[in-house]
Write an enzyme that holds these catalytic residues in place. Sequence first.
Site, PDB file in Angstrom:
ATOM      1  N   LYS A   1       0.740  -1.324  -0.083  1.00  0.00           N
ATOM      2  CA  LYS A   1      -0.005   0.049   0.336  1.00  0.00           C
ATOM      3  C   LYS A   1       0.830   1.299  -0.043  1.00  0.00           C
ATOM      4  CE  LYS A   1      -2.464  -1.009   3.810  1.00  0.00           C
ATOM      5  NZ  LYS A   1      -1.514  -2.333   4.235  1.00  0.00           N
TER       6      LYS A   1
ATOM      7  N   ARG B   1      -9.224   1.015   8.893  1.00  0.00           N
ATOM      8  CA  ARG B   1      -8.599  -0.460   9.239  1.00  0.00           C
ATOM      9  C   ARG B   1      -9.920  -1.152   9.901  1.00  0.00           C
ATOM     10  NH1 ARG B   1      -3.144   0.351   8.837  1.00  0.00           N
ATOM     11  NH2 ARG B   1      -1.842  -1.210  10.024  1.00  0.00           N
TER      12      ARG B   1
ATOM     13  N   ARG C   1      11.620  -6.619   5.337  1.00  0.00           N
ATOM     14  CA  ARG C   1      11.613  -5.152   5.736  1.00  0.00           C
ATOM     15  C   ARG C   1      11.973  -5.277   7.045  1.00  0.00           C
ATOM     16  NH1 ARG C   1       5.793  -2.447   5.451  1.00  0.00           N
ATOM     17  NH2 ARG C   1       5.528  -3.117   7.342  1.00  0.00           N
TER      18      ARG C   1
ATOM     19  N   ARG D   1      11.909  -1.732  11.284  1.00  0.00           N
ATOM     20  CA  ARG D   1      10.553  -0.781  11.949  1.00  0.00           C
ATOM     21  C   ARG D   1      10.317  -2.108  13.270  1.00  0.00           C
ATOM     22  NH1 ARG D   1       5.256  -0.017   8.399  1.00  0.00           N
ATOM     23  NH2 ARG D   1       4.270  -1.056  10.141  1.00  0.00           N
TER      24      ARG D   1
ATOM     25  N   ARG E   1      -0.137  -9.078  13.761  1.00  0.00           N
ATOM     26  CA  ARG E   1      -0.871  -7.876  12.712  1.00  0.00           C
ATOM     27  C   ARG E   1      -1.600  -8.627  11.442  1.00  0.00           C
ATOM     28  NH1 ARG E   1       4.382  -5.507  11.219  1.00  0.00           N
ATOM     29  NH2 ARG E   1       3.457  -4.043   9.846  1.00  0.00           N
TER      30      ARG E   1
HETATM   31  P1  AMP Z   1       0.908   0.632   9.090  1.00  0.00           P
HETATM   32  O1  AMP Z   1       2.169   1.321   8.898  1.00  0.00           O
HETATM   33  O2  AMP Z   1      -0.282   1.089   8.167  1.00  0.00           O
HETATM   34  O3  AMP Z   1       1.117  -0.843   8.872  1.00  0.00           O
HETATM   35  O4  AMP Z   1       0.330   0.871  10.558  1.00  0.00           O
HETATM   36  C1  AMP Z   1       1.360   0.554  11.687  1.00  0.00           C
HETATM   37  C2  AMP Z   1       0.724   0.529  12.771  1.00  0.00           C
HETATM   38  O5  AMP Z   1      -0.166   1.688  13.249  1.00  0.00           O
HETATM   39  C3  AMP Z   1      -0.625  -0.628  13.075  1.00  0.00           C
HETATM   40  O6  AMP Z   1      -0.202  -1.888  13.426  1.00  0.00           O
HETATM   41  C4  AMP Z   1      -1.396  -0.251  14.195  1.00  0.00           C
HETATM   42  O7  AMP Z   1      -0.868  -0.082  15.235  1.00  0.00           O
HETATM   43  C5  AMP Z   1      -1.361   1.403  13.938  1.00  0.00           C
HETATM   44  N1  AMP Z   1      -2.332   1.994  12.764  1.00  0.00           N
HETATM   45  C6  AMP Z   1      -2.232   2.476  11.618  1.00  0.00           C
HETATM   46  N2  AMP Z   1      -3.233   2.823  11.057  1.00  0.00           N
HETATM   47  C7  AMP Z   1      -4.310   2.644  11.932  1.00  0.00           C
HETATM   48  C8  AMP Z   1      -6.013   2.736  11.940  1.00  0.00           C
HETATM   49  N3  AMP Z   1      -6.268   3.086  11.061  1.00  0.00           N
HETATM   50  N4  AMP Z   1      -6.398   2.372  13.015  1.00  0.00           N
HETATM   51  C9  AMP Z   1      -5.644   2.004  14.049  1.00  0.00           C
HETATM   52  N5  AMP Z   1      -4.495   1.469  14.037  1.00  0.00           N
HETATM   53  C10 AMP Z   1      -3.614   2.118  12.989  1.00  0.00           C
END
Ligand code: AMP
Length: 187
Positions: free
Chosen positions: A13, A88, A128, A134, A145
């Site tokens: 994404k 999400r 990654r 990360r 996740r």
């Molecule tokens: P991402 O980089 O999108 O994979 O997000 C990393 C982490 O941020 C996720 O595992 C969640 O803990 C948090 N996060 C990101 N976007 C959301 C969302 N829309 N709702 C809740 N938690 C989020």
Amino acid sequence: MRIVLLGAPGSGKGTQGEKLVAHFGIPKISTGDALRAAVAAGTELGKKAKAAMDAGQLVANEIVIGIVEERLAQADAQKGAILDGFPRNTAQAEVLDGMLRRLGQPAIDKAVHLAVNDEEIIKRLLDRAQKEGRADDKEDVIRHRIKVYNDETHPLLDYYAKQGKLVTVQGVGSLDDIFQRILGVLK
Ligand code: AMP
């Protein structure tokens, strides 16, 4: 054009979102990036989000909703936006629809689902982890996740399918091929 990118963590994404930014000249709104920046800066919001992020859980809806609303209201988002990592869950998707109406902006045009199988996802995320380090790219957190994605985010495919907005693209192959597929379904 307002696009939601859907897909498991590691489905591409972020990468494809950047390509869409360059192509359409509209900003990408990534709640994950915004949250990581808040954690790095040590803000109150970052402190509230950190534990959930480290555990691979979703942070509270009101936190991410606040981030998105503030960002969508800015001048550069008036002509459109690419949403990466938000919504999400179904509650966030419903709030987003109402938020766009309240802001006087057109509704989401399309939800693009980047379909990638679980094995490939785990491989990419472990890769990654080595390259970017990360905090949430550790194997047990990665598996959690993916579970959170399957339990909470996957139902959004149905949410957008019911609105006639869901398009699915195979997210495996060269970055350019995947991008061309996305442009194809957005036509
Ligand atoms: P991402 O980089 O999108 O994979 O997000 C990393 C982490 O941020 C996720 O595992 C969640 O803990 C948090 N996060 C990101 N976007 C959301 C969302 N829309 N709702 C809740 N938690 C989020």
